[in-house]
Enzyme design. Structure first.
Site, PDB file in Angstrom:
ATOM      1  N   ARG B  55      -3.679  38.998  35.920  1.00  0.00           N
ATOM      2  CA  ARG B  55      -3.034  37.784  35.421  1.00  0.00           C
ATOM      3  C   ARG B  55      -1.982  38.055  34.345  1.00  0.00           C
ATOM      4  O   ARG B  55      -0.910  37.472  34.375  1.00  0.00           O
ATOM      5  CB  ARG B  55      -4.074  36.764  34.968  1.00  0.00           C
ATOM      6  CG  ARG B  55      -4.742  37.050  33.673  1.00  0.00           C
ATOM      7  CD  ARG B  55      -5.607  35.889  33.264  1.00  0.00           C
ATOM      8  NE  ARG B  55      -6.710  35.669  34.208  1.00  0.00           N
ATOM      9  CZ  ARG B  55      -7.278  34.492  34.436  1.00  0.00           C
ATOM     10  NH1 ARG B  55      -6.838  33.427  33.825  1.00  0.00           N
ATOM     11  NH2 ARG B  55      -8.277  34.385  35.252  1.00  0.00           N
ATOM     12  N   THR B  56      -2.257  38.977  33.453  1.00  0.00           N
ATOM     13  CA  THR B  56      -1.264  39.256  32.416  1.00  0.00           C
ATOM     14  C   THR B  56      -0.015  39.906  33.009  1.00  0.00           C
ATOM     15  O   THR B  56       1.117  39.564  32.653  1.00  0.00           O
ATOM     16  CB  THR B  56      -1.862  40.159  31.325  1.00  0.00           C
ATOM     17  OG1 THR B  56      -3.059  39.569  30.846  1.00  0.00           O
ATOM     18  CG2 THR B  56      -0.895  40.342  30.170  1.00  0.00           C
ATOM     19  N   LYS B  83      -2.336  61.910  37.884  1.00  0.00           N
ATOM     20  CA  LYS B  83      -2.188  63.360  38.010  1.00  0.00           C
ATOM     21  C   LYS B  83      -2.229  64.028  36.655  1.00  0.00           C
ATOM     22  O   LYS B  83      -1.977  65.225  36.515  1.00  0.00           O
ATOM     23  CB  LYS B  83      -0.853  63.698  38.694  1.00  0.00           C
ATOM     24  CG  LYS B  83      -0.762  63.181  40.114  1.00  0.00           C
ATOM     25  CD  LYS B  83       0.642  63.371  40.674  1.00  0.00           C
ATOM     26  CE  LYS B  83       0.806  62.585  41.964  1.00  0.00           C
ATOM     27  NZ  LYS B  83       2.219  62.348  42.271  1.00  0.00           N
ATOM     28  N   ARG B 105      -0.074  47.691  28.602  1.00  0.00           N
ATOM     29  CA  ARG B 105      -1.511  47.387  28.539  1.00  0.00           C
ATOM     30  C   ARG B 105      -2.205  48.739  28.607  1.00  0.00           C
ATOM     31  O   ARG B 105      -1.937  49.535  29.513  1.00  0.00           O
ATOM     32  CB  ARG B 105      -1.882  46.505  29.723  1.00  0.00           C
ATOM     33  CG  ARG B 105      -3.349  46.508  30.151  1.00  0.00           C
ATOM     34  CD  ARG B 105      -4.272  45.785  29.192  1.00  0.00           C
ATOM     35  NE  ARG B 105      -3.969  44.402  28.979  1.00  0.00           N
ATOM     36  CZ  ARG B 105      -4.628  43.381  29.552  1.00  0.00           C
ATOM     37  NH1 ARG B 105      -5.609  43.612  30.392  1.00  0.00           N
ATOM     38  NH2 ARG B 105      -4.299  42.144  29.260  1.00  0.00           N
ATOM     39  N   HIS B 133      -3.933  41.454  21.395  1.00  0.00           N
ATOM     40  CA  HIS B 133      -3.300  40.910  22.590  1.00  0.00           C
ATOM     41  C   HIS B 133      -2.427  39.754  22.109  1.00  0.00           C
ATOM     42  O   HIS B 133      -2.755  38.593  22.311  1.00  0.00           O
ATOM     43  CB  HIS B 133      -4.397  40.424  23.554  1.00  0.00           C
ATOM     44  CG  HIS B 133      -3.896  40.113  24.936  1.00  0.00           C
ATOM     45  ND1 HIS B 133      -2.569  40.160  25.275  1.00  0.00           N
ATOM     46  CD2 HIS B 133      -4.553  39.754  26.066  1.00  0.00           C
ATOM     47  CE1 HIS B 133      -2.435  39.840  26.550  1.00  0.00           C
ATOM     48  NE2 HIS B 133      -3.619  39.590  27.049  1.00  0.00           N
TER      49      HIS B 133
END
Lengths: 185, 311
Positions: B55-56, B83, B105, B133
Protein backbone atom coordinates in the site's frame (compact mmCIF):
# COMPACT_ATOMS: atom_id res chain seq x y z
CA UNK A 1 4.52 46.47 4.48
CA UNK A 2 7.02 48.70 2.77
CA UNK A 3 4.64 49.22 -0.14
CA UNK A 4 1.89 50.58 2.03
CA UNK A 5 4.10 53.07 3.82
CA UNK A 6 5.76 54.15 0.63
CA UNK A 7 3.65 56.69 -1.21
CA UNK A 8 4.98 55.28 -4.47
CA UNK A 9 2.97 56.59 -7.39
CA UNK A 10 -0.61 55.35 -7.29
CA UNK A 11 -1.59 55.01 -10.94
CA UNK A 12 -5.16 54.04 -10.24
CA UNK A 13 -7.15 54.95 -7.14
CA UNK A 14 -10.31 53.34 -5.85
CA UNK A 15 -12.77 55.20 -8.11
CA UNK A 16 -10.59 54.54 -11.19
CA UNK A 17 -10.56 50.82 -10.49
CA UNK A 18 -14.31 51.01 -9.95
CA UNK A 19 -14.86 52.65 -13.32
CA UNK A 20 -12.46 50.31 -15.14
CA UNK A 21 -14.26 47.23 -13.82
CA UNK A 22 -17.64 48.73 -14.70
CA UNK A 23 -16.44 49.29 -18.26
CA UNK A 24 -15.01 45.77 -18.48
CA UNK A 25 -18.33 44.34 -17.29
CA UNK A 26 -20.16 46.33 -20.00
CA UNK A 27 -17.66 45.21 -22.65
CA UNK A 28 -18.07 41.57 -21.65
CA UNK A 29 -21.85 41.94 -21.94
CA UNK A 30 -21.46 43.58 -25.34
CA UNK A 31 -18.92 41.17 -26.78
CA UNK A 32 -20.65 38.02 -25.55
CA UNK A 33 -24.19 39.16 -26.41
CA UNK A 34 -25.46 39.50 -22.87
CA UNK A 35 -22.93 37.24 -21.19
CA UNK A 36 -24.85 34.16 -22.21
CA UNK A 37 -22.94 30.98 -21.28
CA UNK A 38 -20.09 33.09 -19.86
CA UNK A 39 -18.05 31.81 -16.93
CA UNK A 40 -15.69 34.17 -15.10
CA UNK A 41 -12.56 32.43 -13.84
CA UNK A 42 -10.10 34.45 -11.76
CA UNK A 43 -6.46 33.64 -11.14
CA UNK A 44 -5.84 33.68 -7.35
CA UNK A 45 -5.63 35.71 -5.35
CA UNK A 46 -6.48 39.12 -6.78
CA UNK A 47 -7.75 37.88 -10.12
CA UNK A 48 -10.32 35.81 -8.24
CA UNK A 49 -11.46 38.89 -6.32
CA UNK A 50 -11.73 40.89 -9.54
CA UNK A 51 -13.77 38.13 -11.22
CA UNK A 52 -16.18 38.30 -8.28
CA UNK A 53 -16.51 42.08 -8.66
CA UNK A 54 -17.12 41.88 -12.41
CA UNK A 55 -19.83 39.25 -11.81
CA UNK A 56 -21.51 41.55 -9.28
CA UNK A 57 -21.61 44.34 -11.84
CA UNK A 58 -23.01 42.11 -14.56
CA UNK A 59 -25.72 41.03 -12.12
CA UNK A 60 -26.43 44.71 -11.39
CA UNK A 61 -26.69 45.75 -15.03
CA UNK A 62 -28.53 42.82 -16.57
CA UNK A 63 -29.84 40.87 -13.62
CA UNK A 64 -28.10 37.67 -14.66
CA UNK A 65 -25.94 35.54 -12.41
CA UNK A 66 -22.75 34.63 -14.23
CA UNK A 67 -20.94 31.62 -12.69
CA UNK A 68 -17.67 32.64 -11.04
CA UNK A 69 -14.67 30.51 -10.16
CA UNK A 70 -10.98 30.55 -9.53
CA UNK A 71 -8.19 28.49 -10.98
CA UNK A 72 -4.79 28.16 -9.36
CA UNK A 73 -2.01 27.95 -11.91
CA UNK A 74 0.98 27.31 -9.62
CA UNK A 75 1.39 23.67 -10.62
CA UNK A 76 1.41 24.70 -14.30
CA UNK A 77 3.96 27.50 -14.12
CA UNK A 78 7.11 27.33 -16.22
CA UNK A 79 9.23 29.14 -13.63
CA UNK A 80 8.67 26.70 -10.75
CA UNK A 81 12.31 25.70 -10.70
CA UNK A 82 13.54 29.25 -10.38
CA UNK A 83 12.23 29.56 -6.84
CA UNK A 84 11.52 27.23 -3.92
CA UNK A 85 8.19 25.41 -4.16
CA UNK A 86 5.43 27.84 -3.27
CA UNK A 87 2.11 27.39 -1.53
CA UNK A 88 -0.88 26.67 -3.74
CA UNK A 89 -3.84 28.97 -4.25
CA UNK A 90 -7.43 27.90 -4.21
CA UNK A 91 -9.09 26.36 -7.24
CA UNK A 92 -12.87 26.62 -7.19
CA UNK A 93 -14.77 25.82 -10.33
CA UNK A 94 -18.47 26.52 -10.84
CA UNK A 95 -20.63 23.44 -10.32
CA UNK A 96 -21.52 23.20 -14.01
CA UNK A 97 -17.88 23.30 -15.08
CA UNK A 98 -16.52 25.07 -18.13
CA UNK A 99 -17.42 22.66 -20.93
CA UNK A 100 -18.96 24.46 -23.89
CA UNK A 101 -18.87 27.83 -22.08
CA UNK A 102 -17.10 31.05 -22.89
CA UNK A 103 -14.52 31.40 -20.18
CA UNK A 104 -13.29 34.88 -19.34
CA UNK A 105 -10.01 34.56 -17.45
CA UNK A 106 -9.46 37.44 -15.03
CA UNK A 107 -6.09 38.53 -13.66
CA UNK A 108 -4.86 41.69 -11.99
CA UNK A 109 -1.72 42.44 -14.00
CA UNK A 110 -0.80 41.19 -17.47
CA UNK A 111 2.97 41.23 -17.91
CA UNK A 112 5.02 38.46 -19.55
CA UNK A 113 1.92 36.42 -20.36
CA UNK A 114 3.37 33.34 -18.66
CA UNK A 115 0.72 33.20 -15.96
CA UNK A 116 -1.97 33.28 -18.62
CA UNK A 117 -0.23 30.50 -20.53
CA UNK A 118 -0.22 28.43 -17.34
CA UNK A 119 -3.90 29.24 -16.82
CA UNK A 120 -4.73 28.04 -20.33
CA UNK A 121 -3.01 24.74 -19.59
CA UNK A 122 -4.76 24.42 -16.25
CA UNK A 123 -8.09 25.17 -17.92
CA UNK A 124 -7.39 22.46 -20.46
CA UNK A 125 -7.26 19.88 -17.65
CA UNK A 126 -10.62 20.81 -16.17
CA UNK A 127 -12.69 20.91 -19.34
CA UNK A 128 -13.12 22.19 -22.85
CA UNK A 129 -14.48 25.72 -23.04
CA UNK A 130 -16.04 26.89 -26.31
CA UNK A 131 -13.81 29.97 -26.20
CA UNK A 132 -11.42 31.62 -23.78
CA UNK A 133 -11.06 35.37 -23.38
CA UNK A 134 -8.83 37.40 -21.10
CA UNK A 135 -9.62 40.36 -18.87
CA UNK A 136 -6.96 42.22 -16.91
CA UNK A 137 -7.05 45.27 -14.69
CA UNK A 138 -3.62 46.47 -15.80
CA UNK A 139 -1.70 45.64 -18.95
CA UNK A 140 1.89 46.71 -18.35
CA UNK A 141 3.40 45.37 -21.60
CA UNK A 142 6.65 43.40 -22.02
CA UNK A 143 4.95 40.26 -23.31
CA UNK A 144 7.16 37.20 -23.72
CA UNK A 145 4.48 35.06 -25.33
CA UNK A 146 1.92 35.68 -28.09
CA UNK A 147 -0.90 36.53 -25.68
CA UNK A 148 -3.14 39.59 -25.57
CA UNK A 149 -6.04 40.69 -23.41
CA UNK A 150 -9.60 41.09 -24.70
CA UNK A 151 -10.59 43.48 -21.90
CA UNK A 152 -8.10 45.89 -20.33
CA UNK A 153 -8.74 48.17 -17.37
CA UNK A 154 -5.74 50.35 -18.05
CA UNK A 155 -2.76 50.16 -20.36
CA UNK A 156 0.22 51.15 -18.27
CA UNK A 157 3.52 51.65 -20.05
CA UNK A 158 6.22 50.53 -17.62
CA UNK A 159 9.88 49.83 -17.55
CA UNK A 160 10.98 46.31 -16.70
CA UNK A 161 12.73 47.61 -13.62
CA UNK A 162 9.45 48.86 -12.17
CA UNK A 163 6.95 46.80 -10.22
CA UNK A 164 3.19 47.05 -10.46
CA UNK A 165 1.31 46.18 -7.31
CA UNK A 166 -2.46 45.89 -7.10
CA UNK A 167 -4.18 46.41 -3.76
CA UNK A 168 -7.81 45.39 -3.32
CA UNK A 169 -10.20 46.14 -0.50
CA UNK A 170 -10.97 42.44 0.15
CA UNK A 171 -7.36 41.33 0.57
CA UNK A 172 -5.39 44.50 1.31
CA UNK A 173 -7.89 46.89 2.90
CA UNK A 174 -7.79 49.46 0.11
CA UNK A 175 -8.16 49.79 -3.65
CA UNK A 176 -5.14 51.04 -5.58
CA UNK A 177 -2.71 50.20 -8.34
CA UNK A 178 0.77 51.35 -7.43
CA UNK A 179 3.85 51.72 -9.59
CA UNK A 180 7.01 51.06 -7.62
CA UNK A 181 10.24 52.33 -9.11
CA UNK A 182 13.38 50.37 -8.61
CA UNK A 183 15.19 51.57 -5.49
CA UNK A 184 11.97 52.72 -3.85
CA UNK A 185 11.75 49.57 -1.80
CA UNK B 1 20.06 23.38 0.31
CA UNK B 2 19.47 19.65 0.30
CA UNK B 3 16.50 18.60 2.41
CA UNK B 4 14.82 15.34 3.23
CA UNK B 5 11.80 13.97 5.00
CA UNK B 6 13.24 11.43 7.40
CA UNK B 7 11.58 12.26 10.69
CA UNK B 8 8.49 14.25 11.54
CA UNK B 9 10.65 15.69 14.33
CA UNK B 10 12.49 17.69 11.64
CA UNK B 11 9.31 19.45 10.58
CA UNK B 12 8.53 22.83 12.07
CA UNK B 13 4.94 23.76 12.72
CA UNK B 14 5.00 25.94 9.58
CA UNK B 15 6.42 23.09 7.48
CA UNK B 16 3.76 20.70 8.70
CA UNK B 17 0.95 23.17 8.08
CA UNK B 18 2.32 23.96 4.61
CA UNK B 19 2.18 20.24 3.77
CA UNK B 20 -1.38 19.90 5.09
CA UNK B 21 -2.59 23.06 3.31
CA UNK B 22 -0.96 21.98 0.05
CA UNK B 23 -2.58 18.56 0.38
CA UNK B 24 -5.92 20.26 0.96
CA UNK B 25 -5.68 22.02 -2.43
CA UNK B 26 -4.39 18.87 -4.13
CA UNK B 27 -7.35 16.90 -2.79
CA UNK B 28 -9.50 18.93 -5.17
CA UNK B 29 -7.43 17.70 -8.10
CA UNK B 30 -8.17 14.09 -7.11
CA UNK B 31 -11.86 14.79 -7.64
CA UNK B 32 -11.67 15.86 -11.25
CA UNK B 33 -11.57 13.64 -14.31
CA UNK B 34 -7.99 14.54 -15.28
CA UNK B 35 -6.04 13.94 -12.11
CA UNK B 36 -2.62 14.57 -13.54
CA UNK B 37 -0.58 17.71 -13.04
CA UNK B 38 2.50 18.56 -15.12
CA UNK B 39 4.51 19.89 -12.18
CA UNK B 40 7.26 17.27 -11.84
CA UNK B 41 7.67 16.55 -15.55
CA UNK B 42 11.16 15.28 -16.21
CA UNK B 43 11.93 14.48 -12.60
CA UNK B 44 12.66 10.96 -11.47
CA UNK B 45 11.40 9.40 -8.26
CA UNK B 46 12.86 6.04 -7.22
CA UNK B 47 10.83 3.80 -4.95
CA UNK B 48 13.43 1.78 -3.09
CA UNK B 49 11.62 -0.89 -1.10
CA UNK B 50 13.69 -3.33 0.92
CA UNK B 51 10.65 -4.47 2.83
CA UNK B 52 7.28 -5.59 1.50
CA UNK B 53 4.70 -2.88 1.50
CA UNK B 54 2.14 -2.84 -1.23
CA UNK B 55 0.00 0.00 0.00
CA UNK B 56 2.74 2.50 0.76
CA UNK B 57 4.60 1.78 -2.45
CA UNK B 58 1.49 2.06 -4.60
CA UNK B 59 0.51 5.24 -2.80
CA UNK B 60 3.88 6.86 -3.48
CA UNK B 61 3.80 5.63 -7.05
CA UNK B 62 0.35 7.09 -7.65
CA UNK B 63 1.42 10.37 -6.03
CA UNK B 64 4.54 10.71 -8.19
CA UNK B 65 2.67 9.76 -11.36
CA UNK B 66 -0.11 12.26 -10.73
CA UNK B 67 2.59 14.91 -10.65
CA UNK B 68 4.02 13.58 -13.95
CA UNK B 69 7.30 12.40 -12.43
CA UNK B 70 8.98 9.31 -13.84
CA UNK B 71 8.82 6.48 -11.35
CA UNK B 72 11.34 3.67 -11.03
CA UNK B 73 10.32 0.87 -8.71
CA UNK B 74 13.09 -1.06 -7.09
CA UNK B 75 12.23 -3.86 -4.74
CA UNK B 76 14.81 -5.91 -2.94
CA UNK B 77 13.30 -9.18 -4.03
CA UNK B 78 14.75 -10.40 -7.29
CA UNK B 79 17.20 -7.49 -7.43
CA UNK B 80 20.92 -7.21 -6.93
CA UNK B 81 20.24 -6.80 -3.20
CA UNK B 82 19.37 -10.47 -3.00
CA UNK B 83 22.78 -11.04 -4.54
CA UNK B 84 24.36 -9.24 -1.62
CA UNK B 85 24.72 -5.64 -2.85
CA UNK B 86 25.11 -3.14 -0.03
CA UNK B 87 22.81 -0.18 0.56
CA UNK B 88 25.61 2.15 -0.41
CA UNK B 89 26.24 0.47 -3.75
CA UNK B 90 22.54 0.45 -4.47
CA UNK B 91 22.47 4.16 -3.63
CA UNK B 92 25.35 4.89 -5.98
CA UNK B 93 23.58 3.01 -8.77
CA UNK B 94 20.47 5.12 -8.25
CA UNK B 95 22.60 8.22 -8.18
CA UNK B 96 24.04 7.31 -11.55
CA UNK B 97 20.51 6.97 -12.92
CA UNK B 98 19.81 10.55 -11.85
CA UNK B 99 17.18 10.11 -9.16
CA UNK B 100 15.77 13.42 -7.94
CA UNK B 101 14.12 11.76 -4.98
CA UNK B 102 14.47 8.39 -3.34
CA UNK B 103 11.57 6.98 -1.39
CA UNK B 104 12.99 4.31 0.89
CA UNK B 105 11.42 1.58 3.00
CA UNK B 106 13.94 -0.46 4.98
CA UNK B 107 13.82 -2.88 7.89
CA UNK B 108 16.77 -1.18 9.56
CA UNK B 109 16.05 1.95 11.59
CA UNK B 110 18.28 4.74 10.31
CA UNK B 111 18.72 3.44 6.75
CA UNK B 112 17.14 6.58 5.18
CA UNK B 113 19.47 8.75 7.24
CA UNK B 114 22.52 6.87 5.93
CA UNK B 115 21.15 7.02 2.40
CA UNK B 116 20.72 10.78 2.64
CA UNK B 117 24.47 11.28 2.90
CA UNK B 118 25.14 9.21 -0.22
CA UNK B 119 22.70 10.58 -2.77
CA UNK B 120 22.23 14.02 -4.27
CA UNK B 121 18.43 13.91 -4.36
CA UNK B 122 15.93 14.27 -1.54
CA UNK B 123 15.29 11.21 0.59
CA UNK B 124 11.76 10.43 1.76
CA UNK B 125 11.44 7.91 4.56
CA UNK B 126 8.64 5.46 3.80
CA UNK B 127 9.20 3.54 7.00
CA UNK B 128 12.49 2.44 8.56
CA UNK B 129 12.46 -0.42 11.05
CA UNK B 130 10.75 0.60 14.25
CA UNK B 131 11.88 4.21 13.86
CA UNK B 132 9.61 6.45 11.77
CA UNK B 133 7.04 6.62 9.00
CA UNK B 134 6.55 10.36 8.49
CA UNK B 135 4.14 10.36 5.54
CA UNK B 136 1.80 8.05 7.46
CA UNK B 137 1.75 10.52 10.35
CA UNK B 138 1.13 13.39 7.93
CA UNK B 139 -1.78 11.62 6.30
CA UNK B 140 -3.18 10.79 9.74
CA UNK B 141 -2.96 14.43 10.78
CA UNK B 142 -4.53 15.44 7.47
CA UNK B 143 -7.39 12.93 7.95
CA UNK B 144 -8.03 14.19 11.48
CA UNK B 145 -8.06 17.82 10.37
CA UNK B 146 -10.47 17.06 7.52
CA UNK B 147 -12.88 15.26 9.85
CA UNK B 148 -12.67 17.41 12.95
CA UNK B 149 -11.59 20.72 11.43
CA UNK B 150 -8.54 21.26 13.65
CA UNK B 151 -5.66 19.59 15.46
CA UNK B 152 -4.85 22.17 18.11
CA UNK B 153 -6.02 21.00 21.54
CA UNK B 154 -7.39 17.64 20.38
CA UNK B 155 -6.95 14.64 22.65
CA UNK B 156 -5.57 11.75 20.69
CA UNK B 157 -5.07 8.21 21.99
CA UNK B 158 -2.64 5.93 20.18
CA UNK B 159 -3.33 2.38 21.23
CA UNK B 160 -1.40 -0.85 20.85
CA UNK B 161 2.05 -2.04 19.89
CA UNK B 162 3.95 1.21 20.34
CA UNK B 163 7.24 -0.63 20.79
CA UNK B 164 7.40 -1.85 17.18
CA UNK B 165 5.47 1.03 15.67
CA UNK B 166 7.14 3.61 13.49
CA UNK B 167 3.69 5.07 12.95
CA UNK B 168 3.31 5.82 16.67
CA UNK B 169 6.63 7.63 16.98
CA UNK B 170 6.08 9.75 13.88
CA UNK B 171 2.57 10.59 15.02
CA UNK B 172 3.60 11.58 18.54
CA UNK B 173 6.23 13.97 17.22
CA UNK B 174 4.03 15.48 14.51
CA UNK B 175 0.82 15.78 16.52
CA UNK B 176 2.74 17.38 19.37
CA UNK B 177 4.20 19.93 16.93
CA UNK B 178 0.69 20.65 15.70
CA UNK B 179 -0.63 21.26 19.21
CA UNK B 180 -2.55 18.04 19.94
CA UNK B 181 -2.29 16.15 23.21
CA UNK B 182 -1.26 12.57 22.63
CA UNK B 183 -1.69 9.67 25.05
CA UNK B 184 -0.07 6.33 24.30
CA UNK B 185 -2.00 3.32 25.56
CA UNK B 186 -0.29 -0.06 25.65
CA UNK B 187 0.75 -2.88 27.96
CA UNK B 188 4.09 -2.02 29.61
CA UNK B 189 5.83 -4.69 27.56
CA UNK B 190 4.86 -2.98 24.31
CA UNK B 191 6.21 0.47 25.21
CA UNK B 192 9.76 1.51 24.37
CA UNK B 193 12.11 2.08 27.30
CA UNK B 194 12.65 5.74 26.41
CA UNK B 195 8.95 6.58 26.09
CA UNK B 196 9.33 8.92 29.07
CA UNK B 197 11.28 11.31 26.86
CA UNK B 198 8.54 11.48 24.19
CA UNK B 199 6.27 14.55 24.19
CA UNK B 200 3.18 12.63 25.26
CA UNK B 201 1.43 10.90 28.15
CA UNK B 202 1.37 7.17 28.77
CA UNK B 203 -1.40 4.98 30.15
CA UNK B 204 -1.88 1.24 30.59
CA UNK B 205 -5.64 1.52 30.90
CA UNK B 206 -7.62 1.92 27.67
CA UNK B 207 -10.99 2.21 29.40
CA UNK B 208 -9.85 5.23 31.38
CA UNK B 209 -8.53 7.05 28.30
CA UNK B 210 -11.35 6.37 25.84
CA UNK B 211 -14.13 8.64 27.19
CA UNK B 212 -11.94 11.76 26.98
CA UNK B 213 -10.43 11.09 23.56
CA UNK B 214 -11.36 12.91 20.35
CA UNK B 215 -9.38 10.51 18.19
CA UNK B 216 -8.53 6.87 18.83
CA UNK B 217 -5.75 5.54 16.65
CA UNK B 218 -5.42 1.79 16.78
CA UNK B 219 -2.05 0.28 15.88
CA UNK B 220 -1.63 -3.07 14.25
CA UNK B 221 -0.37 -5.86 16.46
CA UNK B 222 2.68 -6.81 14.46
CA UNK B 223 2.32 -10.56 14.70
CA UNK B 224 5.44 -11.05 12.59
CA UNK B 225 7.50 -9.31 15.27
CA UNK B 226 5.88 -11.14 18.18
CA UNK B 227 8.62 -13.70 18.65
CA UNK B 228 9.07 -12.78 22.31
CA UNK B 229 6.16 -13.10 24.71
CA UNK B 230 4.93 -9.51 24.88
CA UNK B 231 1.49 -10.54 26.12
CA UNK B 232 0.07 -13.84 27.38
CA UNK B 233 -2.34 -14.51 24.53
CA UNK B 234 -3.96 -12.79 21.59
CA UNK B 235 -7.29 -13.20 23.33
CA UNK B 236 -6.12 -11.45 26.45
CA UNK B 237 -4.60 -8.62 24.43
CA UNK B 238 -7.83 -8.19 22.54
CA UNK B 239 -9.82 -8.12 25.80
CA UNK B 240 -7.71 -5.38 27.35
CA UNK B 241 -6.59 -3.31 24.37
CA UNK B 242 -8.92 -4.18 21.50
CA UNK B 243 -11.50 -1.66 20.31
CA UNK B 244 -14.75 -3.59 20.32
CA UNK B 245 -18.39 -2.54 20.24
CA UNK B 246 -18.69 -1.89 23.99
CA UNK B 247 -15.63 0.30 24.14
CA UNK B 248 -16.67 2.08 20.94
CA UNK B 249 -20.00 2.95 22.59
CA UNK B 250 -18.15 4.74 25.37
CA UNK B 251 -16.47 7.21 23.00
CA UNK B 252 -18.08 10.61 22.79
CA UNK B 253 -20.30 11.25 19.78
CA UNK B 254 -17.84 13.17 17.61
CA UNK B 255 -14.83 10.97 18.27
CA UNK B 256 -13.26 9.19 15.31
CA UNK B 257 -11.41 5.90 14.98
CA UNK B 258 -8.29 5.46 12.86
CA UNK B 259 -6.04 2.60 11.83
CA UNK B 260 -2.98 2.79 9.57
CA UNK B 261 -3.73 -0.66 8.09
CA UNK B 262 -3.42 -3.49 7.44
CA UNK B 263 -5.88 -4.43 10.17
CA UNK B 264 -6.16 -7.60 12.21
CA UNK B 265 -9.94 -7.60 12.43
CA UNK B 266 -11.09 -9.14 15.67
CA UNK B 267 -7.72 -8.53 17.31
CA UNK B 268 -7.03 -4.83 17.89
CA UNK B 269 -10.24 -3.65 16.23
CA UNK B 270 -13.59 -5.36 15.71
CA UNK B 271 -15.04 -5.50 12.20
CA UNK B 272 -18.06 -3.53 13.34
CA UNK B 273 -15.92 -0.63 14.54
CA UNK B 274 -13.66 -0.70 11.48
CA UNK B 275 -16.64 -0.39 9.14
CA UNK B 276 -18.52 2.25 11.13
CA UNK B 277 -19.01 5.72 9.62
CA UNK B 278 -16.85 7.16 12.38
CA UNK B 279 -13.88 5.17 11.22
CA UNK B 280 -11.55 7.00 8.79
CA UNK B 281 -9.73 3.90 7.62
CA UNK B 282 -10.75 4.11 3.96
CA UNK B 283 -10.26 7.89 3.77
CA UNK B 284 -6.79 7.45 5.19
CA UNK B 285 -5.80 5.50 2.07
CA UNK B 286 -7.13 8.16 -0.32
CA UNK B 287 -5.59 10.93 1.77
CA UNK B 288 -2.27 9.06 1.61
CA UNK B 289 -1.90 9.78 -2.10
CA UNK B 290 -2.79 13.44 -1.66
CA UNK B 291 -0.39 14.00 1.23
CA UNK B 292 2.44 12.22 -0.58
CA UNK B 293 1.80 14.43 -3.63
CA UNK B 294 2.15 17.45 -1.36
CA UNK B 295 5.42 16.14 0.08
CA UNK B 296 6.90 15.36 -3.34
CA UNK B 297 5.78 18.73 -4.71
CA UNK B 298 7.25 20.67 -1.81
CA UNK B 299 10.54 18.73 -1.95
CA UNK B 300 10.98 18.61 -5.74
CA UNK B 301 8.69 21.24 -7.24
CA UNK B 302 10.92 24.27 -6.83
CA UNK B 303 14.54 25.26 -7.13
CA UNK B 304 15.06 23.85 -3.66
CA UNK B 305 12.91 21.99 -1.14
CA UNK B 306 10.43 24.06 0.83
CA UNK B 307 10.12 21.61 3.72
CA UNK B 308 12.05 19.01 5.64
CA UNK B 309 15.23 18.63 7.64
CA UNK B 310 18.66 19.46 6.30
CA UNK B 311 20.98 16.54 6.13
Amino acid sequence: MSDARNPARAVLEGPDIHRALTRIAHEILERTRGAESVVLIGIPTRGATLAQRIAERIAQFEGIKVPVGAIDVTMYRDDLRLRPARPLGRTELPADGVDGRTVVLVDDVLYSGRTVRAALDALNDVGRPRAVQLATLVDRGHRELPIRADYVGKNLPTSKSEKVKVFLEETDGRDAVVLIKEGDR
Amino acid sequence: MKRHLISTGDLTRDDALLILDTAEELARVSQRSIKKLPTLRGRTVVNLFFEDSTRTRISFEAAAKRLSADVINFSAKGSSVSKGESLKDTALTLEAMGADAVVIRHSASGAPHRLASWVRGSVVNAGDGTHEHPTQALLDAFSIRRRLGRLEGLKIAIVGDVLHSRVARSNVLLLHTLGAEVTLVAPPTLLPVAVGTWPCQVSYDLDAVLPKSDVVMMLRVQLERMNAAYFPSAREYSRRYGLDRDRFARLHDDAIVMHPGPMNRGMEISAEVADSPRSTIVEQVANGVTVRMAVLYLLLGGSEPAIGGAE
